[in-house]
Write a protein that holds these residues in place. Structure first.
Motif, PDB file in Angstrom:
ATOM      1  N   ARG A   9       0.815  -1.210   0.000  1.00  0.00           N
ATOM      2  CA  ARG A   9       0.000   0.000   0.000  1.00  0.00           C
ATOM      3  C   ARG A   9       0.856   1.271   0.000  1.00  0.00           C
ATOM      4  O   ARG A   9       0.383   2.336  -0.331  1.00  0.00           O
ATOM      5  N   SER A  80      -7.111  10.357   3.876  1.00  0.00           N
ATOM      6  CA  SER A  80      -7.519   8.984   3.576  1.00  0.00           C
ATOM      7  C   SER A  80      -8.076   8.839   2.166  1.00  0.00           C
ATOM      8  O   SER A  80      -7.930   7.792   1.542  1.00  0.00           O
ATOM      9  N   ARG A  85      -9.239   5.267   0.161  1.00  0.00           N
ATOM     10  CA  ARG A  85     -10.153   4.674   1.133  1.00  0.00           C
ATOM     11  C   ARG A  85     -11.584   5.120   0.827  1.00  0.00           C
ATOM     12  O   ARG A  85     -11.921   6.287   0.986  1.00  0.00           O
ATOM     13  N   TRP A  87     -14.327   4.453   2.408  1.00  0.00           N
ATOM     14  CA  TRP A  87     -15.057   4.880   3.594  1.00  0.00           C
ATOM     15  C   TRP A  87     -14.823   6.351   3.897  1.00  0.00           C
ATOM     16  O   TRP A  87     -15.675   6.995   4.497  1.00  0.00           O
TER      17      TRP A  87
END
Length: 157
Positions: A9, A80, A85, A87
């Motif tokens: 990542r 994020s 991401r 979310w």
């Protein structure tokens, strides 16, 4: 694994679409500009008075702490979002719904303090001002949810 060990990542091979980068940067800049404008409006003395008033009752303290937490969550979402991401964009949407709802309620007299309300003579005028105030955030949400590149980026992360 050491502290600086790379994971799959952490590689720079993540191709972040330009619109997502712009949205993340806009979130951070909007919040920083909001804080600077509040500091400019109130001044140091006004900020200290506001903090002093905010710790007078539990309700005011909770509203004050929740507003600070909301700002930090929005900035966290910005970082994020760039990492892909999914979310984070939904959480940012939730923060905007919460902020707009509270501003609307406080402006109609259902919340406090006065700093978190919009002046207006009618509900229509207050709503218009609220929409204008939240326009940059709505544009950020548009950049995160509508373009195909943005949706695809979050789908495959």
């Amino acid at each position: 694994m050491g502290f600086f060990a790379k994971t799959s990542r952490s590689h720079a091979s993540l191709n972040v679409p330009a619109l997502v980068q712009v949205a993340a940067l806009a979130i951070i800049l909007i919040r920083c500009l909001d804080l600077l404008m509040i500091f400019n409006l109130l001044g140091l003395r006004g900020i200290l008075d506001f903090i002093h008033r905010s710790v007078q009752t539990w309700n005011l303290t909770l509203v004050f702490l929740a507003s600070l937490m909301l700002v930090f969550v929005e900035i966290w979402c910005a970082f994020s979002v760039v990492k892909g991401r999914n979310w984070a964009r939904w959480l940012y949407l939730l923060t905007q719904v919460i902020a707009a709802s509270y501003l609307w309620a406080a402006s109609l007299g259902y919340g406090y303090p006065e700093l978190f309300s919009i002046a207006g003579e009618s509900k229509r005028e207050i709503f218009r001002s609220l929409v204008m105030q939240k326009m940059p955030d709505m544009l950020v949400l548009f950049l995160l949810f509508v373009p195909a590149h943005s949706r695809r980026f979050f789908r495959f992360q």
